[in-house]
Design an enzyme around this catalytic site. Structure first.
Site, PDB file in Angstrom:
ATOM      1  N   GLU A 145      24.410  16.543  45.409  1.00 25.56           N
ATOM      2  CA  GLU A 145      23.026  16.176  45.740  1.00 25.56           C
ATOM      3  C   GLU A 145      22.302  17.313  46.442  1.00 25.56           C
ATOM      4  OE1 GLU A 145      22.923  12.553  48.015  1.00 25.56           O
ATOM      5  OE2 GLU A 145      23.115  11.321  46.235  1.00 25.56           O
ATOM      6  N   GLU A 154      26.736   7.946  41.062  1.00 25.52           N
ATOM      7  CA  GLU A 154      27.017   7.124  42.242  1.00 25.52           C
ATOM      8  C   GLU A 154      26.139   5.897  42.144  1.00 25.52           C
ATOM      9  OE1 GLU A 154      26.682   8.924  46.106  1.00 25.52           O
ATOM     10  OE2 GLU A 154      27.695  10.754  45.451  1.00 25.52           O
TER      11      GLU A 154
HETATM   12  C1  GLA Z   1      24.970  10.117  48.596  1.00 27.87           C
HETATM   13  C2  GLA Z   1      26.158  11.046  48.705  1.00 27.87           C
HETATM   14  C3  GLA Z   1      27.438  10.304  48.975  1.00 27.87           C
HETATM   15  C4  GLA Z   1      27.231   9.246  50.039  1.00 27.87           C
HETATM   16  C5  GLA Z   1      26.114   8.320  49.625  1.00 27.87           C
HETATM   17  C6  GLA Z   1      25.813   7.238  50.627  1.00 27.87           C
HETATM   18  O1  GLA Z   1      24.855   9.614  47.362  1.00 27.87           O
HETATM   19  O2  GLA Z   1      26.306  11.843  47.561  1.00 27.87           O
HETATM   20  O3  GLA Z   1      28.407  11.220  49.378  1.00 27.87           O
HETATM   21  O4  GLA Z   1      26.906   9.884  51.226  1.00 27.87           O
HETATM   22  O5  GLA Z   1      24.937   9.046  49.501  1.00 27.87           O
HETATM   23  O6  GLA Z   1      26.909   6.484  50.901  1.00 27.87           O
END
Ligand code: GLA
Ligand code: CA
Length: 801
Positions: free
Chosen positions: A183, A260
């Site tokens: 991210e 995710e």
């Molecule tokens: C983002 C991150 C994860 C985690 C989520 C929240 O998507 O990539 O590592 O921190 O947020 O749980």
């Protein structure tokens, strides 16, 4: 004779090597037309995110089988750099860190593996997975092309590669995909850096490995590299078509994957336990599967952030609790929840007509442990005489943990004061939880969670000693603030005003003691401390039944406590610490995690595989001190019991600004639908507070919800939200954890929402921390379909004070 034996051994070795190669035939995994291709055939990835360091190794196989029983065909794992390289250059891939073994168990159970080796991972994990010792280089640029950072990243990735490169599908192993960074869009814009990480991983895993980048629909274009697969992250309830809209425009033939899909959410100290409805999660996954969209369910089983590994969220400082239950379908201790069964039922539709794999039996029963007392005590601090080793530094300016060479724990700082007649104010930036004493008498505390930076000192005589006990919590794992030094940051300033004359001091001559939070140190406290075992009043912060001005119970005693319980049979249990203050717990030498009376988590998950028949040892390091030195094991965790000093709602009427005579900087109506909208102000406005008045909603009678807000400064650039706090909200759904701070937590999936049944108008006031000149506001409604709570008519005010 000897020669022959050696030859025989070589032949046996070669044979077994050949056998293992035969069973591990090479495969291919690639990107095809609108789909992934496994050995050339269309393949939908149904991955379950689990983190091996959050699961005790003896339970790995059970948890993988539980994921399989949900109809998943892969597990998705992060590699946390800092658990593998806790000291620079010392790598550990054994026992609970044996990631290659984890992948082999997955393969044995017919599961593929997606690896996300960072270097940064977020994951509510200490510093987002980066090792603390990087901060020994004070000016390091993390997640950028800083030469030292990149050098260490490459060494680490190489070490991971030694473990995992033999396990790619191309080499007959289970690994089908590898993620580049994590991210990056919510950190910055830096394609050269992301490219360098890509090249590093390519050189390790080969050109045939499918490398991908994950980001949000709103920001993936910022760092998207042409030759990588792009996947989107979003949560339960999100509008799925909307999430893939832009990707579809840019790459109409690319496979779609939600890398995710958030099943629930993580918990923070001092806020309610988070949950997300099972139905919304299952519906979202059903929709994705019906459209052939691949996914990884984050988390499918969250597990536990044992020891000091839980991170903290920012802007602001919001440390995460020890449990990483996440309201996931498989709960923290590995059992099926109602969400699990609903999901399994839906997944059956997409199981190619085959029967679903069996749900495995749990590896251990759940047991309870009768209440027991921790009778042994060892002080870490006793009035003017700290029971610590010789100070590591004396006569130095104030130093951070990192400068002292300590990663995690507490530090005790002491300095002598000049004569200060009357009260004075001490100001310091302290990470994270500080308790102040003068000659051993408790004065008060500052808590970074509450953004507290100053404390009032009583009048002092020349030579009085000021002592500060600082506990560091998990380092920030999200946003620019991951460069999170611990201890006292910068100078301590003391100012006193007598007869309108201000006098200021900056003590430079400090004695500093490091208190690392290791088990060895905890055990040592009982061996080398002459006060060990004594339990008299002299070790209290104050005299019995005294209360400090801030309400701190002075009868409590910070220090190490030890006790034992006996077991006839072992099993998983949840040790309750709700009578304790704040600190950490070790059971039979295993670091179990942090505790803090404020909650919401009050029990620690203790896996049975770390317990034994007969005597079991519990040590608590409590930096505040317990009310009662007892604990007990319950059959269910307590993850949602807040014991706050004051409510975390922001509805104190005295904080409500008077808007009657104020002039709005903008008035208007937002459009309906998802996505960012910008409101330009009539003229640049100067002030410290933002008040947004939501006069009506898109759907009449709805509550109000806002996912994110930004303000732009004079250069048409977003200003930092680091110092933002919620000043006032006339209504907050605190039970659902939709408090005001959710509009600046950098998470598009969380939002401020007013209580149900209370229609608009509603008011939210944010303290920006300092006066700013502002030109525009950016607004993001909720990401869900139909955007409930969408604001329509608004007035925006920038208020001076
Ligand atoms: C983002 C991150 C994860 C985690 C989520 C929240 O998507 O990539 O590592 O921190 O947020 O749980
Ligand atoms: Ca948010």
């Amino acid at each position: 004779m000897k020669m022959k034996a050696i030859n025989l051994a070589v032949v046996v070795l070669m044979l077994s090597f050949l056998c293992s190669c035969q069973t591990r035939e090479p495969h291919t995994f690639a990107v095809g037309d609108k789909t992934f291709l496994l050995d050339g055939k269309p393949f939908v990835v149904k991955a379950a995110e689990v983190h091996y360091p959050r699961i005790p190794r003896p339970y790995w196989e059970h948890r993988i089988q539980m994921c399989k029983a949900l109809g998943m065909n892969a597990v998705c794992i992060y590699i946390f750099w800092n658990i593998h390289e806790q000291q620079e250059g010392q790598f550990n891939f054994t026992e609970n860190n044996d990631v290659a073994a984890f992948c082999r168990i997955a393969q044995k159970n017919g599961m593929y593996v997606i690896v996300r080796p960072g270097p940064y991972v977020c994951a509510e994990w200490e510093m987002g997975g980066l090792p603390w010792w990087l901060l020994k280089k004070k000016d390091i640029r993390l997640r950028e092309q800083d030469p030292y950072f990149m050098q260490r990243v490459k060494i680490f990735e190489q070490k991971v590669g030694e473990q995992l490169a033999p396990l790619t599908v191309q080499n007959g192993g289970p690994i089908i995909m590898i993620q580049v960074e994590n991210e990056y869009g919510s950190y910055g814009e830096d394609k050269p850096y992301v490219s360098e990480i890509r090249d590093c991983l390519k050189s390790i895993y080969g050109d045939d490995m499918t490398l991908f980048q994950c980001d949000w629909a709103s920001n993936f274009e910022k760092n998207g590299l042409d030759d990588l697969t792009w996947t989107m992250n979003f949560g339960t309830g999100a509008n799925i078509d909307q999430q893939f809209l832009r990707l579809g425009e840019l790459r109409p033939n690319a496979p779609k994957m939600c890398s995710e899909f958030w099943s629930g959410w993580f918990d923070k100290w001092g806020a309610q336990h988070e949950t997300r409805p099972a139905k919304d999660m299952v519906d979202g996954m059903d929709e994705m599967l019906s459209k052939g969209i691949s996914f990884s369910l984050y988390m499918t089983h969250g597990g536990t952030s044992f020891g000091h590994w839980a991170g903290a969220n920012s802007p602001g400082f919001a440390p995460d609790v020890t449990s990483y239950d996440y309201d996931a379908p498989i709960n923290e201790w590995g059992l099926a929840t109602p969400k699990f069964w609903e999901l399994r039922k839906m997944m059956e539709k997409y199981n190619d007509g085959k029967e679903m794999p069996d749900v495995p039996e749990p590896p251990m029963p759940i047991i309870t442990v009768p209440k027991f007392e921790l009778t042994e005590f060892s002080s870490i601090f006793n009035g003017t005489d700290p029971k610590l080793d010789a100070p590591v530094r004396t006569g130095s300016p104030v130093m951070t943990f990192e400068e002292m060479g300590m990663g995690w724990g507490s530090m005790y700082y002491a300095t002598t004061l000049p004569e200060i007649a009357g009260q004075s104010v001490l100001t310091a930036d302290i990470h994270d939880f500080a308790q102040f004493f003068i000659n051993g008498k408790y004065i008060g505390k500052t808590d970074r969670v509450k953004n507290e930076k100053s404390i009032t000192l009583p009048s002092v005589k020349k030579g009085d000693e000021l002592q500060i006990l600082v506990e560091g919590m998990g380092r920030i794992n999200f946003g620019r603030a991951i460069k999170d030094f611990k201890g006292i940051i910068g100078d301590v300033a003391i100012t006193s005003t007598v007869n309108n004359t201000e006098t200021a001091w900056k003590p430079q001559d400090w004695s500093m003691f490091a208190l690392p939070d290791s088990y060895e140190k905890a055990v040592d406290a009982f061996v080398n401390n002459e006060d060990w075992g004594k339990n008299d009043n002299s070790m209290r912060l104050g005299k019995p039944s005294q209360m400090a001005a801030d309400g701190q119970d002075l009868t409590t005693k910070p220090g190490y406590y030890r006790g034992y319980f006996n077991l006839k049979k072992v099993g998983d249990t949840f040790l309750n610490f709700e009578t304790w203050g704040k600190g950490q717990v070790w059971v039979n030498g295993h670091a179990m995690g942090r505790i803090w009376s404020i909650g919401p988590q009050q029990t620690l998950y203790v896996p049975g595989c770390w317990l034994r028949k007969g005597k079991n040892e519990v040590i608590v390091l409590d930096v505040v001190g317990p009310k009662e030195t007892v604990a007990w094991g319950q059959a269910e965790p307590e993850l949602n019991k807040l014991q706050l000093e004051k409510s975390n709602k922001h509805n104190n009427i005295g904080d409500k600004p008077d808007l009657n005579s104020a002039t709005p900087s903008a008035t208007g109506s937002f459009k309906s639908g998802n996505g960012w909208q910008t409101v330009k102000f009539n003229a640049p406005a100067k002030g410290r507070y933002l008040a947004i008045e939501c006069l009506s909603t898109q759907k009449e009678g709805d509550c109000v919800a806002i996912a994110e807000l930004y303000l732009k400064g004079v250069a048409d650039k977003r200003i930092s939200r680091e110092a933002w706090t919620t000043k006032y909200a006339d209504s907050e759904d605190a039970n659902g954890n939709h408090t005001g701070d959710k509009v600046f937590d950098l998470q598009e999936s969380t939002y401020w929402q007013t209580e149900k049944g209370l229609p608009a108008p509603h008011l939210l006031v944010i303290d920006l921390g300092s006066e700013q000149t502002l030109t525009a506001l950016e607004y993001l409604p909720r990401a869900e379909q139909g955007a409930p709570g969408g604001v329509k008519d608004f007035r925006i005010f920038i208020i001076e004070n």
